[in-house]
Design a protein around this motif. Structure first.
Motif, short mmCIF file in Angstrom:
data_model
loop_
_atom_site.label_atom_id
_atom_site.label_comp_id
_atom_site.label_asym_id
_atom_site.label_seq_id
_atom_site.Cartn_x
_atom_site.Cartn_y
_atom_site.Cartn_z
N GLU A 238 0.85 -1.19 0.00
CA GLU A 238 0.00 0.00 0.00
C GLU A 238 0.88 1.23 0.00
O GLU A 238 2.03 1.18 0.42
N ASN A 240 0.79 5.84 0.20
CA ASN A 240 0.21 7.17 0.08
C ASN A 240 0.92 7.85 -1.09
O ASN A 240 2.08 7.54 -1.38
N PRO A 283 2.44 3.55 4.24
CA PRO A 283 1.71 3.92 5.47
C PRO A 283 2.51 3.63 6.74
O PRO A 283 2.41 4.38 7.71
N ARG A 306 -10.37 4.45 12.05
CA ARG A 306 -9.32 3.45 12.19
C ARG A 306 -9.88 2.07 11.87
O ARG A 306 -11.04 1.79 12.11
N ASN A 314 -4.73 0.46 11.03
CA ASN A 314 -4.67 1.45 9.95
C ASN A 314 -5.43 2.69 10.38
O ASN A 314 -6.60 2.61 10.75
N PHE A 316 -6.77 6.42 9.12
CA PHE A 316 -7.05 7.13 7.88
C PHE A 316 -7.25 8.62 8.15
O PHE A 316 -8.00 8.99 9.06
N PRO A 323 -6.21 11.74 0.49
CA PRO A 323 -6.26 10.71 1.53
C PRO A 323 -4.86 10.30 1.96
O PRO A 323 -3.94 10.28 1.14
N SER A 325 -2.86 7.48 4.84
CA SER A 325 -3.04 6.51 5.90
C SER A 325 -1.72 6.23 6.62
O SER A 325 -0.65 6.42 6.05
N HIS A 327 0.05 3.22 9.27
CA HIS A 327 -0.08 1.94 9.96
C HIS A 327 0.72 2.03 11.25
O HIS A 327 1.89 2.40 11.22
#
Ligand code: ADP
Ligand code: MG
Length: 363
Positions: A238, A240, A283, A306, A314, A316, A323, A325, A327
Protein backbone atom coordinates in the motif's frame (compact mmCIF):
# COMPACT_ATOMS: atom_id res chain seq x y z
CA UNK A 1 16.42 -33.88 -8.98
CA UNK A 2 18.23 -30.82 -10.16
CA UNK A 3 17.00 -27.53 -11.54
CA UNK A 4 18.04 -25.86 -14.76
CA UNK A 5 18.13 -22.22 -15.75
CA UNK A 6 15.54 -20.67 -18.07
CA UNK A 7 16.70 -17.87 -20.38
CA UNK A 8 14.37 -15.75 -22.44
CA UNK A 9 15.90 -13.65 -25.18
CA UNK A 10 13.47 -11.10 -26.68
CA UNK A 11 10.59 -13.56 -26.30
CA UNK A 12 7.27 -12.11 -27.47
CA UNK A 13 3.75 -13.23 -28.30
CA UNK A 14 1.30 -11.59 -30.65
CA UNK A 15 -2.31 -12.61 -31.17
CA UNK A 16 -3.26 -10.87 -34.43
CA UNK A 17 -2.77 -7.15 -33.81
CA UNK A 18 -2.58 -7.57 -30.06
CA UNK A 19 0.77 -8.12 -28.35
CA UNK A 20 0.18 -10.12 -25.17
CA UNK A 21 3.90 -10.33 -24.27
CA UNK A 22 6.30 -7.60 -25.43
CA UNK A 23 9.88 -8.70 -26.21
CA UNK A 24 11.14 -9.99 -22.86
CA UNK A 25 14.72 -10.80 -21.90
CA UNK A 26 15.20 -12.48 -18.57
CA UNK A 27 17.22 -15.28 -16.94
CA UNK A 28 15.90 -17.47 -14.16
CA UNK A 29 18.75 -19.20 -12.33
CA UNK A 30 18.97 -22.97 -11.89
CA UNK A 31 17.31 -23.95 -8.61
CA UNK A 32 15.70 -20.56 -8.10
CA UNK A 33 12.17 -19.96 -6.79
CA UNK A 34 11.14 -17.27 -9.24
CA UNK A 35 7.72 -15.61 -9.37
CA UNK A 36 5.99 -13.60 -12.04
CA UNK A 37 3.59 -11.19 -10.37
CA UNK A 38 1.03 -9.06 -12.14
CA UNK A 39 -2.67 -8.27 -12.48
CA UNK A 40 -5.06 -10.48 -14.41
CA UNK A 41 -4.57 -10.24 -18.18
CA UNK A 42 -0.98 -8.92 -18.10
CA UNK A 43 0.42 -11.95 -19.98
CA UNK A 44 1.65 -14.27 -17.20
CA UNK A 45 -0.02 -17.45 -18.46
CA UNK A 46 1.03 -16.69 -22.02
CA UNK A 47 4.65 -16.40 -20.89
CA UNK A 48 4.41 -19.68 -18.98
CA UNK A 49 2.81 -21.48 -21.93
CA UNK A 50 5.69 -20.39 -24.13
CA UNK A 51 8.20 -21.75 -21.63
CA UNK A 52 6.31 -25.05 -21.32
CA UNK A 53 6.09 -25.45 -25.10
CA UNK A 54 2.30 -25.39 -25.33
CA UNK A 55 2.56 -22.16 -27.31
CA UNK A 56 5.23 -21.02 -29.78
CA UNK A 57 6.50 -17.47 -29.33
CA UNK A 58 6.07 -15.14 -32.31
CA UNK A 59 9.58 -13.85 -31.61
CA UNK A 60 12.70 -14.64 -29.60
CA UNK A 61 14.55 -17.62 -28.19
CA UNK A 62 13.96 -19.77 -25.10
CA UNK A 63 16.77 -21.80 -23.52
CA UNK A 64 16.52 -24.29 -20.71
CA UNK A 65 19.98 -25.02 -19.34
CA UNK A 66 22.25 -24.95 -22.38
CA UNK A 67 19.62 -26.16 -24.83
CA UNK A 68 17.62 -24.00 -27.21
CA UNK A 69 14.10 -25.39 -26.76
CA UNK A 70 12.24 -22.76 -28.80
CA UNK A 71 11.19 -25.28 -31.48
CA UNK A 72 10.57 -28.24 -29.14
CA UNK A 73 7.12 -29.48 -28.12
CA UNK A 74 6.11 -29.77 -24.44
CA UNK A 75 6.97 -33.47 -24.20
CA UNK A 76 10.55 -32.83 -25.24
CA UNK A 77 11.18 -30.10 -22.66
CA UNK A 78 12.37 -30.84 -19.10
CA UNK A 79 9.37 -28.97 -17.69
CA UNK A 80 6.18 -29.91 -15.85
CA UNK A 81 3.13 -27.68 -15.46
CA UNK A 82 0.67 -27.34 -12.57
CA UNK A 83 -2.58 -25.44 -13.04
CA UNK A 84 -5.22 -24.17 -10.70
CA UNK A 85 -7.44 -27.07 -11.83
CA UNK A 86 -5.51 -30.08 -10.72
CA UNK A 87 -7.22 -32.71 -12.88
CA UNK A 88 -6.43 -35.64 -10.58
CA UNK A 89 -8.07 -38.91 -11.63
CA UNK A 90 -10.86 -39.35 -9.06
CA UNK A 91 -11.16 -43.14 -9.32
CA UNK A 92 -7.43 -43.80 -9.10
CA UNK A 93 -5.68 -44.14 -5.73
CA UNK A 94 -3.38 -41.31 -4.81
CA UNK A 95 -0.18 -43.28 -5.47
CA UNK A 96 -1.32 -44.18 -9.01
CA UNK A 97 -2.14 -40.54 -9.67
CA UNK A 98 1.39 -39.65 -8.62
CA UNK A 99 2.97 -42.40 -10.75
CA UNK A 100 0.78 -41.83 -13.81
CA UNK A 101 3.50 -40.21 -15.92
CA UNK A 102 5.82 -43.14 -15.18
CA UNK A 103 3.38 -45.76 -16.44
CA UNK A 104 3.31 -44.01 -19.80
CA UNK A 105 7.10 -44.31 -19.79
CA UNK A 106 7.00 -48.05 -19.22
CA UNK A 107 8.24 -48.12 -15.61
CA UNK A 108 7.24 -51.34 -13.79
CA UNK A 109 4.43 -51.29 -11.24
CA UNK A 110 6.78 -52.06 -8.38
CA UNK A 111 9.15 -49.24 -9.26
CA UNK A 112 6.22 -46.89 -9.77
CA UNK A 113 4.88 -47.67 -6.32
CA UNK A 114 8.28 -47.13 -4.76
CA UNK A 115 8.79 -43.81 -6.55
CA UNK A 116 5.27 -42.69 -5.62
CA UNK A 117 5.89 -43.41 -1.92
CA UNK A 118 9.14 -41.47 -2.07
CA UNK A 119 7.40 -38.45 -3.60
CA UNK A 120 4.46 -38.68 -1.21
CA UNK A 121 6.93 -38.53 1.66
CA UNK A 122 8.54 -35.48 0.05
CA UNK A 123 5.21 -33.62 0.01
CA UNK A 124 4.37 -34.79 3.56
CA UNK A 125 1.69 -37.31 2.51
CA UNK A 126 3.39 -40.49 3.77
CA UNK A 127 1.01 -43.41 4.01
CA UNK A 128 -1.80 -41.69 2.06
CA UNK A 129 -1.09 -43.53 -1.22
CA UNK A 130 -4.02 -45.96 -1.09
CA UNK A 131 -6.69 -43.30 -0.50
CA UNK A 132 -8.75 -41.83 -3.29
CA UNK A 133 -8.15 -38.12 -4.04
CA UNK A 134 -11.69 -37.35 -2.85
CA UNK A 135 -10.71 -38.52 0.65
CA UNK A 136 -8.07 -35.79 0.88
CA UNK A 137 -8.37 -32.11 1.75
CA UNK A 138 -7.85 -29.38 -0.85
CA UNK A 139 -4.32 -28.72 0.33
CA UNK A 140 -3.45 -32.42 0.30
CA UNK A 141 -4.78 -32.78 -3.25
CA UNK A 142 -2.61 -29.84 -4.23
CA UNK A 143 0.41 -31.68 -2.88
CA UNK A 144 -0.57 -34.84 -4.80
CA UNK A 145 -0.56 -32.76 -7.99
CA UNK A 146 2.90 -31.46 -7.12
CA UNK A 147 4.17 -35.00 -6.43
CA UNK A 148 2.73 -36.12 -9.77
CA UNK A 149 4.46 -33.28 -11.60
CA UNK A 150 7.75 -34.09 -9.86
CA UNK A 151 7.49 -37.82 -10.72
CA UNK A 152 8.82 -37.25 -14.24
CA UNK A 153 11.83 -35.45 -12.69
CA UNK A 154 11.45 -32.08 -14.39
CA UNK A 155 14.28 -29.57 -14.20
CA UNK A 156 11.74 -26.75 -14.17
CA UNK A 157 8.34 -26.79 -12.49
CA UNK A 158 5.88 -24.26 -13.86
CA UNK A 159 3.05 -23.33 -11.50
CA UNK A 160 0.15 -21.22 -12.78
CA UNK A 161 -1.72 -19.71 -9.81
CA UNK A 162 -1.88 -23.14 -8.16
CA UNK A 163 -3.25 -21.88 -4.83
CA UNK A 164 -5.99 -19.55 -6.03
CA UNK A 165 -8.80 -22.10 -5.48
CA UNK A 166 -7.85 -22.67 -1.83
CA UNK A 167 -9.12 -20.72 1.15
CA UNK A 168 -6.92 -18.11 2.80
CA UNK A 169 -5.58 -20.19 5.72
CA UNK A 170 -4.67 -23.08 3.47
CA UNK A 171 -3.10 -20.77 0.91
CA UNK A 172 -0.84 -19.34 3.56
CA UNK A 173 0.07 -22.80 4.86
CA UNK A 174 0.83 -24.03 1.32
CA UNK A 175 3.29 -21.17 0.79
CA UNK A 176 5.54 -22.70 3.41
CA UNK A 177 5.04 -26.20 2.00
CA UNK A 178 5.84 -25.16 -1.57
CA UNK A 179 8.95 -23.34 -0.52
CA UNK A 180 10.08 -26.38 1.45
CA UNK A 181 9.45 -28.78 -1.46
CA UNK A 182 11.40 -26.48 -3.75
CA UNK A 183 14.30 -26.33 -1.33
CA UNK A 184 14.41 -30.10 -0.88
CA UNK A 185 14.28 -30.94 -4.58
CA UNK A 186 16.44 -28.15 -5.99
CA UNK A 187 14.07 -27.96 -8.97
CA UNK A 188 13.69 -24.51 -10.54
CA UNK A 189 10.21 -23.20 -9.65
CA UNK A 190 8.57 -20.65 -11.92
CA UNK A 191 5.52 -19.47 -10.04
CA UNK A 192 2.82 -17.27 -11.46
CA UNK A 193 0.49 -15.26 -9.28
CA UNK A 194 -1.48 -12.04 -8.99
CA UNK A 195 -1.06 -12.26 -5.19
CA UNK A 196 1.83 -10.13 -3.98
CA UNK A 197 1.90 -11.88 -0.59
CA UNK A 198 2.57 -15.22 -2.27
CA UNK A 199 5.25 -13.76 -4.51
CA UNK A 200 7.04 -11.89 -1.71
CA UNK A 201 7.00 -14.69 0.88
CA UNK A 202 8.15 -17.61 -1.29
CA UNK A 203 10.40 -16.23 -3.98
CA UNK A 204 14.12 -15.75 -4.30
CA UNK A 205 13.28 -13.16 -6.97
CA UNK A 206 10.12 -11.64 -8.41
CA UNK A 207 9.35 -10.19 -11.84
CA UNK A 208 6.52 -7.64 -11.81
CA UNK A 209 4.59 -7.55 -15.07
CA UNK A 210 2.12 -5.06 -16.53
CA UNK A 211 0.44 -5.12 -19.96
CA UNK A 212 2.89 -7.61 -21.45
CA UNK A 213 5.98 -5.87 -20.07
CA UNK A 214 8.23 -7.01 -17.21
CA UNK A 215 8.68 -3.71 -15.38
CA UNK A 216 11.07 -4.87 -12.67
CA UNK A 217 12.96 -7.96 -11.56
CA UNK A 218 14.40 -8.15 -8.07
CA UNK A 219 14.38 -9.67 -4.62
CA UNK A 220 11.20 -9.06 -2.64
CA UNK A 221 12.87 -6.43 -0.44
CA UNK A 222 14.08 -4.57 -3.52
CA UNK A 223 10.70 -4.57 -5.17
CA UNK A 224 9.04 -3.32 -1.99
CA UNK A 225 11.64 -0.74 -0.90
CA UNK A 226 12.90 0.40 -4.29
CA UNK A 227 10.10 -0.01 -6.82
CA UNK A 228 11.33 1.14 -10.24
CA UNK A 229 8.02 2.45 -11.60
CA UNK A 230 4.79 4.00 -10.38
CA UNK A 231 3.00 0.82 -11.37
CA UNK A 232 5.25 -1.43 -9.26
CA UNK A 233 5.05 1.00 -6.32
CA UNK A 234 1.24 1.00 -6.46
CA UNK A 235 0.76 -2.71 -7.22
CA UNK A 236 3.03 -4.08 -4.48
CA UNK A 237 2.00 -3.04 -0.99
CA UNK A 238 0.00 0.00 0.00
CA UNK A 239 1.13 3.56 -0.46
CA UNK A 240 0.21 7.17 0.08
CA UNK A 241 0.81 9.36 -2.95
CA UNK A 242 1.54 13.02 -3.56
CA UNK A 243 1.88 14.42 -7.06
CA UNK A 244 4.33 17.22 -7.88
CA UNK A 245 7.08 18.54 -10.11
CA UNK A 246 10.80 17.89 -9.67
CA UNK A 247 12.73 21.12 -8.95
CA UNK A 248 16.18 19.54 -8.73
CA UNK A 249 18.00 16.30 -8.01
CA UNK A 250 21.17 16.00 -5.98
CA UNK A 251 22.93 13.23 -4.05
CA UNK A 252 20.17 10.72 -4.78
CA UNK A 253 17.42 12.99 -3.44
CA UNK A 254 14.84 14.98 -5.39
CA UNK A 255 13.33 18.28 -4.32
CA UNK A 256 9.70 18.21 -5.32
CA UNK A 257 7.10 21.00 -5.37
CA UNK A 258 3.71 19.81 -4.21
CA UNK A 259 0.57 21.66 -3.29
CA UNK A 260 1.53 21.12 0.34
CA UNK A 261 4.96 22.71 -0.07
CA UNK A 262 8.41 21.45 -0.92
CA UNK A 263 9.22 17.83 -0.19
CA UNK A 264 12.54 16.02 -0.30
CA UNK A 265 12.35 12.39 -1.38
CA UNK A 266 14.66 9.62 -2.58
CA UNK A 267 14.97 9.95 -6.33
CA UNK A 268 13.86 6.88 -8.31
CA UNK A 269 15.26 5.68 -11.64
CA UNK A 270 14.75 7.84 -14.73
CA UNK A 271 13.73 11.01 -12.87
CA UNK A 272 14.97 14.44 -14.07
CA UNK A 273 14.46 18.08 -13.07
CA UNK A 274 11.24 19.45 -14.55
CA UNK A 275 9.51 16.03 -14.59
CA UNK A 276 6.05 15.36 -13.26
CA UNK A 277 6.43 12.95 -10.37
CA UNK A 278 4.44 10.85 -7.96
CA UNK A 279 5.96 10.62 -4.50
CA UNK A 280 5.17 7.33 -2.73
CA UNK A 281 5.14 7.03 1.05
CA UNK A 282 4.34 3.67 2.70
CA UNK A 283 1.71 3.92 5.47
CA UNK A 284 4.08 2.24 7.92
CA UNK A 285 6.68 4.92 7.19
CA UNK A 286 4.28 7.78 7.77
CA UNK A 287 5.22 9.41 11.07
CA UNK A 288 2.41 10.48 13.30
CA UNK A 289 3.33 13.33 15.63
CA UNK A 290 1.93 16.00 17.92
CA UNK A 291 4.14 18.69 16.37
CA UNK A 292 5.45 19.30 12.81
CA UNK A 293 9.07 19.04 14.03
CA UNK A 294 11.72 17.03 12.17
CA UNK A 295 13.26 16.77 8.71
CA UNK A 296 10.95 16.54 5.73
CA UNK A 297 7.44 17.76 5.09
CA UNK A 298 4.71 17.73 7.72
CA UNK A 299 1.08 17.57 6.58
CA UNK A 300 -1.90 18.51 8.68
CA UNK A 301 -4.39 15.65 8.52
CA UNK A 302 -7.90 15.30 9.87
CA UNK A 303 -8.50 11.90 11.43
CA UNK A 304 -11.32 10.00 9.73
CA UNK A 305 -11.37 6.45 11.14
CA UNK A 306 -9.32 3.45 12.19
CA UNK A 307 -9.36 -0.16 11.01
CA UNK A 308 -8.15 -2.77 13.44
CA UNK A 309 -6.18 -5.50 11.61
CA UNK A 310 -5.18 -7.29 14.80
CA UNK A 311 -1.40 -6.96 14.95
CA UNK A 312 -1.55 -3.47 13.50
CA UNK A 313 -4.01 -0.62 13.06
CA UNK A 314 -4.67 1.45 9.95
CA UNK A 315 -5.42 5.09 10.64
CA UNK A 316 -7.05 7.13 7.88
CA UNK A 317 -6.65 10.88 7.48
CA UNK A 318 -7.79 13.56 5.10
CA UNK A 319 -5.17 16.16 4.16
CA UNK A 320 -7.14 18.90 2.40
CA UNK A 321 -8.74 16.40 0.05
CA UNK A 322 -5.76 14.04 -0.27
CA UNK A 323 -6.26 10.71 1.53
CA UNK A 324 -3.39 9.58 3.73
CA UNK A 325 -3.04 6.51 5.90
CA UNK A 326 -0.67 5.46 8.65
CA UNK A 327 -0.08 1.94 9.96
CA UNK A 328 0.85 1.64 13.60
CA UNK A 329 1.58 -1.54 15.49
CA UNK A 330 -1.01 -2.56 18.02
CA UNK A 331 1.26 -2.19 21.03
CA UNK A 332 -0.28 1.05 22.20
CA UNK A 333 -3.71 2.61 22.17
CA UNK A 334 -4.12 5.34 19.64
CA UNK A 335 -6.92 7.45 21.04
CA UNK A 336 -7.50 9.83 18.12
CA UNK A 337 -11.05 11.04 17.79
CA UNK A 338 -12.80 11.53 14.50
CA UNK A 339 -12.41 15.10 13.28
CA UNK A 340 -9.27 15.91 15.27
CA UNK A 341 -6.17 17.20 13.47
CA UNK A 342 -2.72 15.57 13.59
CA UNK A 343 0.71 16.02 12.06
CA UNK A 344 1.86 13.46 9.53
CA UNK A 345 5.56 13.81 8.83
CA UNK A 346 7.22 12.48 5.70
CA UNK A 347 10.96 12.07 6.28
CA UNK A 348 13.08 12.28 3.08
CA UNK A 349 14.35 8.68 3.40
CA UNK A 350 10.78 7.39 3.72
CA UNK A 351 9.54 8.97 0.49
CA UNK A 352 10.34 7.83 -3.06
CA UNK A 353 9.81 10.07 -6.09
CA UNK A 354 9.15 8.19 -9.34
CA UNK A 355 8.34 9.38 -12.84
CA UNK A 356 4.55 9.90 -13.01
CA UNK A 357 3.08 6.89 -14.81
CA UNK A 358 0.30 4.33 -14.84
CA UNK A 359 -0.88 3.13 -11.43
CA UNK A 360 -2.28 -0.27 -10.52
CA UNK A 361 -6.05 -0.14 -10.36
CA UNK A 362 -7.52 -0.80 -6.94
CA UNK A 363 -9.35 -4.10 -7.14
N1 ADP B 1 -5.13 -17.60 -27.46
C1 ADP B 1 -5.33 -16.29 -27.32
N2 ADP B 1 -5.84 -15.55 -28.31
C2 ADP B 1 -6.03 -14.21 -28.19
N3 ADP B 1 -5.76 -13.52 -27.06
C3 ADP B 1 -5.25 -14.19 -26.02
C4 ADP B 1 -5.02 -15.61 -26.09
N4 ADP B 1 -4.51 -16.01 -24.90
C5 ADP B 1 -4.42 -14.90 -24.13
N5 ADP B 1 -4.87 -13.81 -24.80
C6 ADP B 1 -4.91 -12.44 -24.29
O1 ADP B 1 -3.60 -12.10 -23.88
C7 ADP B 1 -3.62 -11.32 -22.68
C8 ADP B 1 -2.82 -12.00 -21.61
O2 ADP B 1 -3.48 -13.17 -21.20
P1 ADP B 1 -2.89 -14.15 -20.08
O3 ADP B 1 -1.51 -14.50 -20.46
O4 ADP B 1 -3.86 -15.26 -19.91
O5 ADP B 1 -2.90 -13.19 -18.81
P2 ADP B 1 -2.74 -13.53 -17.25
O6 ADP B 1 -2.34 -14.97 -17.13
O7 ADP B 1 -1.70 -12.58 -16.75
O8 ADP B 1 -4.06 -13.24 -16.62
C9 ADP B 1 -5.09 -11.14 -22.33
O9 ADP B 1 -5.52 -9.91 -22.83
C10 ADP B 1 -5.77 -12.30 -23.06
O10 ADP B 1 -7.09 -11.96 -23.37
MG1 MG C 1 -3.30 -16.54 -16.10
Amino acid sequence: MRGKSVSLDSVSMRFGDFTAVQPTTLTIQAGEFFSILGPSGCGKTTLLRMISGFMSPTGGTIRIGDADVTALGPNRRPTALIFQNLALFPLMPVWENVAFGLEVRGVSRRDRREKAEELLALVALDGQGDKLPTALSGGQRQRVAIARALAVEPAVLLLDEPLSALDLKLRQHMRTELKEIQRKTGVTFLYITHDQGEALTMSDRVAVMRSGVVEQVGRGDDIYDNPATSFVASFVGESNRLTGTVDSISGGFATVSTRFGTLTARSGPGLAAGDKTIVFIRPERTRLQDTPDGAGLALRGTFLRRDLEGPFINLFFDCQGTPFSAHITNDSRHAAETGTDHWLRIAPEDALALPAGALARDE
